[in-house]
Design a protein around this motif. Structure first.
Motif, PDB file in Angstrom:
ATOM      1  N   VAL A  40      19.086  16.543  76.378  1.00 44.88           N
ATOM      2  CA  VAL A  40      19.892  17.765  76.313  1.00 44.88           C
ATOM      3  C   VAL A  40      19.271  18.742  75.317  1.00 44.88           C
ATOM      4  CG1 VAL A  40      22.142  18.730  75.685  1.00 44.88           C
ATOM      5  CG2 VAL A  40      22.016  16.633  77.036  1.00 44.88           C
ATOM      6  N   ALA A  41      18.792  18.224  74.192  1.00 37.44           N
ATOM      7  CA  ALA A  41      18.124  19.090  73.214  1.00 37.44           C
ATOM      8  C   ALA A  41      16.886  19.736  73.821  1.00 37.44           C
ATOM      9  CB  ALA A  41      17.763  18.291  71.960  1.00 37.44           C
ATOM     10  N   LEU A  42      16.092  18.983  74.568  1.00 37.47           N
ATOM     11  CA  LEU A  42      14.914  19.542  75.222  1.00 37.47           C
ATOM     12  C   LEU A  42      15.308  20.582  76.257  1.00 37.47           C
ATOM     13  CD1 LEU A  42      12.726  16.340  75.713  1.00 37.47           C
ATOM     14  CD2 LEU A  42      12.189  18.307  74.262  1.00 37.47           C
ATOM     15  N   PHE A  43      16.376  20.333  76.976  1.00 34.96           N
ATOM     16  CA  PHE A  43      16.857  21.287  77.977  1.00 34.96           C
ATOM     17  C   PHE A  43      17.183  22.635  77.348  1.00 34.96           C
ATOM     18  CE2 PHE A  43      20.689  23.186  79.920  1.00 34.96           C
ATOM     19  CZ  PHE A  43      20.165  23.540  81.156  1.00 34.96           C
ATOM     20  N   HIS A  44      17.745  22.613  76.149  1.00 29.33           N
ATOM     21  CA  HIS A  44      18.177  23.855  75.500  1.00 29.33           C
ATOM     22  C   HIS A  44      17.069  24.570  74.742  1.00 29.33           C
ATOM     23  CE1 HIS A  44      22.577  22.349  75.591  1.00 29.33           C
ATOM     24  NE2 HIS A  44      22.429  23.320  76.454  1.00 29.33           N
ATOM     25  N   PHE A  45      15.942  23.901  74.517  1.00 27.17           N
ATOM     26  CA  PHE A  45      14.918  24.477  73.640  1.00 27.17           C
ATOM     27  C   PHE A  45      13.992  25.388  74.453  1.00 27.17           C
ATOM     28  CE2 PHE A  45      11.116  23.930  70.708  1.00 27.17           C
ATOM     29  CZ  PHE A  45      11.672  24.704  69.695  1.00 27.17           C
ATOM     30  N   PRO A  46      13.921  26.676  74.118  1.00 29.03           N
ATOM     31  CA  PRO A  46      13.143  27.610  74.931  1.00 29.03           C
ATOM     32  C   PRO A  46      11.662  27.665  74.536  1.00 29.03           C
ATOM     33  CG  PRO A  46      14.350  28.827  73.257  1.00 29.03           C
ATOM     34  CD  PRO A  46      14.696  27.367  73.071  1.00 29.03           C
ATOM     35  N   THR A  47      10.813  27.131  75.391  1.00 27.58           N
ATOM     36  CA  THR A  47       9.366  27.288  75.222  1.00 27.58           C
ATOM     37  C   THR A  47       8.761  27.533  76.601  1.00 27.58           C
ATOM     38  OG1 THR A  47       8.424  25.080  75.634  1.00 27.58           O
ATOM     39  CG2 THR A  47       9.537  25.421  73.517  1.00 27.58           C
ATOM     40  N   GLY A 360       5.742  29.953  72.778  1.00 18.40           N
ATOM     41  CA  GLY A 360       4.834  30.180  73.889  1.00 18.40           C
ATOM     42  C   GLY A 360       4.354  28.909  74.553  1.00 18.40           C
ATOM     43  N   ALA A 361       3.368  29.081  75.435  1.00 19.81           N
ATOM     44  CA  ALA A 361       2.804  27.957  76.172  1.00 19.81           C
ATOM     45  C   ALA A 361       1.731  27.260  75.337  1.00 19.81           C
ATOM     46  CB  ALA A 361       2.223  28.464  77.498  1.00 19.81           C
ATOM     47  N   GLY A 362       1.124  26.232  75.949  1.00 21.56           N
ATOM     48  CA  GLY A 362       0.025  25.545  75.284  1.00 21.56           C
ATOM     49  C   GLY A 362       0.464  24.792  74.048  1.00 21.56           C
ATOM     50  N   TRP A 363      -0.433  24.740  73.065  1.00 17.38           N
ATOM     51  CA  TRP A 363      -0.198  23.930  71.878  1.00 17.38           C
ATOM     52  C   TRP A 363       0.999  24.407  71.074  1.00 17.38           C
ATOM     53  CZ3 TRP A 363      -0.110  25.976  67.020  1.00 17.38           C
ATOM     54  CH2 TRP A 363      -0.653  27.256  66.862  1.00 17.38           C
ATOM     55  N   ALA A 364       1.238  25.727  71.063  1.00 17.65           N
ATOM     56  CA  ALA A 364       2.342  26.260  70.253  1.00 17.65           C
ATOM     57  C   ALA A 364       3.683  25.719  70.736  1.00 17.65           C
ATOM     58  CB  ALA A 364       2.335  27.780  70.299  1.00 17.65           C
ATOM     59  N   GLY A 365       3.890  25.735  72.058  1.00 15.22           N
ATOM     60  CA  GLY A 365       5.143  25.226  72.593  1.00 15.22           C
ATOM     61  C   GLY A 365       5.302  23.735  72.382  1.00 15.22           C
ATOM     62  N   THR A 366       4.215  22.978  72.570  1.00 14.31           N
ATOM     63  CA  THR A 366       4.283  21.525  72.400  1.00 14.31           C
ATOM     64  C   THR A 366       4.537  21.148  70.953  1.00 14.31           C
ATOM     65  OG1 THR A 366       2.765  21.235  74.266  1.00 14.31           O
ATOM     66  CG2 THR A 366       3.053  19.368  72.772  1.00 14.31           C
ATOM     67  N   VAL A 367       3.832  21.798  70.024  1.00 13.13           N
ATOM     68  CA  VAL A 367       4.051  21.537  68.605  1.00 13.13           C
ATOM     69  C   VAL A 367       5.479  21.900  68.206  1.00 13.13           C
ATOM     70  CG1 VAL A 367       3.405  22.257  66.272  1.00 13.13           C
ATOM     71  CG2 VAL A 367       1.629  21.763  67.956  1.00 13.13           C
ATOM     72  N   ALA A 368       5.981  23.007  68.739  1.00 13.33           N
ATOM     73  CA  ALA A 368       7.354  23.409  68.427  1.00 13.33           C
ATOM     74  C   ALA A 368       8.354  22.362  68.904  1.00 13.33           C
ATOM     75  CB  ALA A 368       7.650  24.762  69.073  1.00 13.33           C
TER      76      ALA A 368
END
Length: 402
Positions: A40-47, A360-368
């Motif tokens: 649910v947390a992943l669902f709500h997290f905007p990246t 954003g996409a790529g590493w920034a979104g994954t790290v976030a």
């Protein structure tokens, strides 16, 4: 659950409606509760990352129905034979209230406090709505204080948005207690009626398939809760007996294969059913998963009993209740740091076809995502240790004085 659904831990030893002792805690189901809270947390997290944009995460709002089914299973397993006297009903209501309300109240205070900061400090206004408006108004605050935000009193998600489910679930608790108190051993008839009519109602009246909350959230909750209650009503003791046999057996391969298939079914179902009427079958799918994993017979169940997974289960209600605030403040902080260092950490993105502000996409979104999950778990441990645990102890102590 919910710990309400998700949202109420099972007791160590329980007496069921058949009058037998039904065994120890369902540890694997606790771990599943923690996994679902993180989904649910992943669902709500905007990246804009592949993870956030995937069909599975994009439809993971459906796992809330696992909480409802689990809640019905746990509550009926524990209380189906313990609500025959008014004092027992009063104790039940007080304990359930104490399980969900203290953390809900704390998070309301935190959200309201941040709105006050936005009002006092113009630098925090950002480009969004003015403080105390659009879902953060005082009228909605009152509805949230009264646990009415998930039973049709609001026209949108408000304040700590995920809390709509604990509103719906609390009133499902009260209805369960009332039905068992009045109908006794025949209460299961009413649960069958709810489990049949609720999905038909959603098929007929929901314009967003299973994605209902502030409007038909109580109907959605009652559907899953009733299925879980029926499973406990007729299968709780047989599951407990089978678990004792499996604990002494080394023949786990068949159960392991069944668990692997069940996980695959859940992933495929959630990925494909989030934006259509097939999603209304979610409580049925999760009831089947609950039945299978309650036996704790395979190697996946064994992995779900490792300490880290059990800790996630214990923290699941806190994860569910704090994650939205943690995510919002992460976006605020990243925006501030980005402006200071001239970095594009957050900005306008498209999330599942809708405009949003996020990473954003790529590493920034994954790290976030990694930072968000770690921060959410850390904050959840604090609220579990210093809010949930002492509040539960206090309300249970007070309930014994009734």
């Amino acid at each position: 659950m919910t710990q309400t659904a998700f949202l109420g831990p099972s007791d160590a030893v329980v007496s069921t409606h058949t009058g037998t002792i039904a065994g120890e805690r369902f540890q694997v189901l606790d771990s599943w509760r923690g996994i679902c809270a993180l989904l649910v947390a992943l669902f709500h997290f905007p990246t804009a990352s592949t993870i956030s944009q995937s069909g599975f995460i994009g439809s993971s709002y459906l796992v809330v129905d696992f909480f409802f089914v689990l809640s019905g299973f746990v509550i009926a397993g524990n209380y189906a034979n313990r609500l025959s006297q008014p004092a027992q009903v009063a104790r039940f209501a007080l304990v359930r209230f104490g399980r969900i309300y203290p953390l809900h109240l704390l998070m309301l205070a935190v959200f309201a406090g941040f709105e006050l900061l936005r009002l006092l400090l113009p630098a925090l206004h950002g480009t969004g709505a003015a403080p105390y408006t659009e879902g953060f108004d005082l009228k909605s605050l009152l509805a949230n204080l009264l646990l009415l935000q998930g039973v049709g009193f609001e026209d949108r998600l408000t304040w700590n948005a995920p809390s709509w489910s604990i509103s719906a679930e609390f009133f499902a608790y009260l209805l369960f207690a009332g039905v068992v108190f009045v109908a006794g051993a025949r209460a299961w008839v009413w649960f069958v009626a709810a489990a049949v009519t609720a999905p038909l109602f959603l098929l007929g009246f929901s314009t967003h398939h299973m994605d209902v909350s502030y409007n038909f959230g109580f109907i959605r909750c009652l559907y899953g809760f009733s299925l879980g209650a029926l499973l406990a009503w007729f299968q709780h003791d047989s599951i407990a007996g089978a678990r004792q046999f499996l604990a002494r057996s080394s023949r786990r391969m068949n159960w392991t294969l069944a668990e692997i298939v069940m996980v695959a079914v859940i992933v495929v179902f959630v990925s494909l059913a989030g934006d259509n009427d097939f999603g209304i079958a979610a409580p049925l799918v999760f009831a089947l998963a609950l039945f299978l994993f309650a036996h704790e017979g395979g190697w996946i169940s064994a992995m779900l009993r490792v300490p880290f997974m059990l800790t996630l289960g214990a923290l699941s209600y806190s994860i569910y209740m704090v994650h939205l605030f943690v995510q919002a403040r992460m976006i605020n902080l990243a925006g501030l740091v980005g402006r200071k260092l001239d970095l594009d950490l957050v900005g306008d993105i498209v999330l599942r076809g809708q405009p949003a502000t996020g990473f954003g996409a790529g590493w920034a979104g994954t790290v976030a995502i990694v930072i968000m999950l770690a921060a959410t778990i850390a904050v959840s441990w604090i609220t579990w240790r210093f809010v949930e645990t002492p509040a539960m102890a206090w309300f249970r102590h007070e309930s014994k004085r009734l």
